[in-house]
Design a protein around this motif. Sequence first.
Motif, short mmCIF file in Angstrom:
data_model
loop_
_atom_site.label_atom_id
_atom_site.label_comp_id
_atom_site.label_asym_id
_atom_site.label_seq_id
_atom_site.Cartn_x
_atom_site.Cartn_y
_atom_site.Cartn_z
N GLU A 63 -8.93 12.92 81.99
CA GLU A 63 -8.53 13.40 80.67
C GLU A 63 -8.79 12.36 79.58
N LEU A 64 -8.63 11.07 79.93
CA LEU A 64 -8.88 10.01 78.94
C LEU A 64 -10.38 9.86 78.68
N LEU A 65 -11.18 9.94 79.74
CA LEU A 65 -12.63 9.87 79.56
C LEU A 65 -13.14 11.06 78.77
N ALA A 66 -12.56 12.24 79.02
CA ALA A 66 -12.96 13.43 78.26
C ALA A 66 -12.67 13.25 76.78
N ARG A 67 -11.53 12.67 76.46
CA ARG A 67 -11.20 12.42 75.05
C ARG A 67 -12.17 11.43 74.42
N ARG A 68 -12.56 10.44 75.19
CA ARG A 68 -13.51 9.44 74.69
C ARG A 68 -14.86 10.09 74.39
N LEU A 69 -15.31 10.96 75.27
CA LEU A 69 -16.57 11.66 75.06
C LEU A 69 -16.49 12.59 73.85
N GLU A 70 -15.38 13.28 73.72
CA GLU A 70 -15.20 14.16 72.57
C GLU A 70 -15.19 13.37 71.27
N SER A 71 -14.60 12.17 71.32
CA SER A 71 -14.57 11.31 70.14
C SER A 71 -15.98 10.89 69.72
N VAL A 72 -16.84 10.60 70.72
CA VAL A 72 -18.23 10.25 70.41
C VAL A 72 -18.94 11.43 69.75
N ARG A 73 -18.72 12.63 70.27
CA ARG A 73 -19.34 13.81 69.67
C ARG A 73 -18.88 14.01 68.23
N LEU A 74 -17.57 13.86 67.98
CA LEU A 74 -17.02 14.04 66.64
C LEU A 74 -17.51 12.96 65.68
N LYS A 75 -17.65 11.75 66.20
CA LYS A 75 -18.06 10.63 65.35
C LYS A 75 -19.55 10.70 65.02
N TYR A 76 -20.35 11.17 65.99
CA TYR A 76 -21.80 11.19 65.80
C TYR A 76 -22.34 12.59 66.13
N PRO A 77 -22.00 13.61 65.35
CA PRO A 77 -22.44 14.98 65.67
C PRO A 77 -23.95 15.15 65.63
N ASP A 78 -24.63 14.34 64.82
CA ASP A 78 -26.08 14.43 64.71
C ASP A 78 -26.79 13.30 65.42
N GLY A 79 -26.05 12.53 66.23
CA GLY A 79 -26.64 11.41 66.96
C GLY A 79 -26.38 10.09 66.27
N TYR A 80 -26.57 9.02 67.02
CA TYR A 80 -26.31 7.66 66.52
C TYR A 80 -27.58 6.84 66.72
N ALA A 81 -28.21 6.46 65.61
CA ALA A 81 -29.47 5.72 65.66
C ALA A 81 -29.33 4.44 64.82
N PRO A 82 -28.74 3.39 65.38
CA PRO A 82 -28.46 2.18 64.59
C PRO A 82 -29.66 1.28 64.35
N LEU A 83 -30.72 1.41 65.17
CA LEU A 83 -31.85 0.49 65.06
C LEU A 83 -32.52 0.63 63.70
N LYS A 84 -32.73 -0.51 63.05
CA LYS A 84 -33.31 -0.52 61.70
C LYS A 84 -34.84 -0.59 61.73
N LEU A 85 -35.42 -0.71 62.89
CA LEU A 85 -36.86 -0.85 63.01
C LEU A 85 -37.49 0.53 63.12
N ARG A 86 -38.04 1.00 62.01
CA ARG A 86 -38.62 2.35 61.96
C ARG A 86 -40.14 2.34 61.91
N LYS A 87 -40.70 1.25 61.41
CA LYS A 87 -42.15 1.17 61.27
C LYS A 87 -42.60 -0.27 61.53
N ILE A 88 -43.91 -0.44 61.69
CA ILE A 88 -44.47 -1.74 62.05
C ILE A 88 -44.06 -2.83 61.06
N SER A 89 -44.04 -2.51 59.78
CA SER A 89 -43.69 -3.54 58.79
C SER A 89 -42.25 -4.02 58.96
N ASP A 90 -41.36 -3.16 59.47
CA ASP A 90 -39.98 -3.59 59.74
C ASP A 90 -39.95 -4.66 60.84
N LEU A 91 -40.74 -4.45 61.87
CA LEU A 91 -40.81 -5.42 62.96
C LEU A 91 -41.45 -6.72 62.49
#
Length: 323
Positions: A63-91
């Motif tokens: 039940e605790l793991l289920a709540r943790r998973l649900e929290s991730v879904r609520l926090k990031y409904p469209d996904g979580y993409a923290p990496l700032k490197l999007r193109k060659i010039s960024d790297l």
Amino acid sequence: MKTSTFRIRAGFFGLVGLLLLAPLASSQAADSNELGSPADTAQLYSEDYARLIEAALPPFRAELLARRLESVRLKYPDGYAPLKLRKISDLEALLGLPHADLTGSDYVANKTATYGIAKASGRVHFARNIEGEPPMAFADAQRSQREIEARHLDLLERAGIDAQQVLFKNTGVMALRTQGTDKPEDTAILTADSVFTYALRNIDGMQVEGSEAKLASRKGGDVVGLSLRWPSLLLHPQLTSFKLKSTDELKRELLAEVRKAANGAVVNVQMAVVLRPVKLDGRQVFVPSLKVGVLPKEEEGAMFYIDLPQQKLVYQEGEISDS
């Protein structure tokens, strides 16, 4: 002189991860961590597979793991993409590289380095050409280890990976042995190819399978190799119920799969709760799973996954390709 320098260099990005395969949960296997097998199971070998499963099953509360998973879904409904490197010039900006004259390409290869970005899979790679350069003195590499680790972690943070996203990290020295032709073993000289850092990803304390960072530097912190796999993390969109399988259900599935993998041999079993990547309609999504290793004492082991949700999910196995 003969040296295994180039063989070890070529294997760096494949070998570093092997340092963390035992225990399976990559340093999670501690008594205080409910998402990995207890530490005292790492040396438990038996033909009694039911006993091994009972001992190695992570002691999480569903039940605790289920709540943790649900929290991730609520926090990031469209996904979580923290990496700032999007193109060659960024790297290039991150590593202080001269700007390459590109026409839409996501890959660069020249005399000094090769590097690129694969947007679909969230992969970034860089390798500097060090052919002909002498290795580091082993003692110098050891002395610089902590300083280089700090530089690596700072670089990761500037790339968008902060400490909260790192489940586990390890820094060490990639050693080389050089030995004169027809000389005895005791004449071999120990040097260092590089100082490496390996970081494993988590979200809300859960290991993100396949997401990792590997960096290698030489004297002065000069980065000679970098490999990032840090894609956008989106829970399977069809996962509408976070009700997880019962302990008895998991044990039944585990026993069938462990028996098949062990094939009557004496083995050790290790497990960890992970979010694993799968394919759905041409994109990558993640499914809460048990990662299970079946490990004989001397032979190569086997690994498999068991989905944790009771809800049946449709997907294709494996990660999306960069093509």
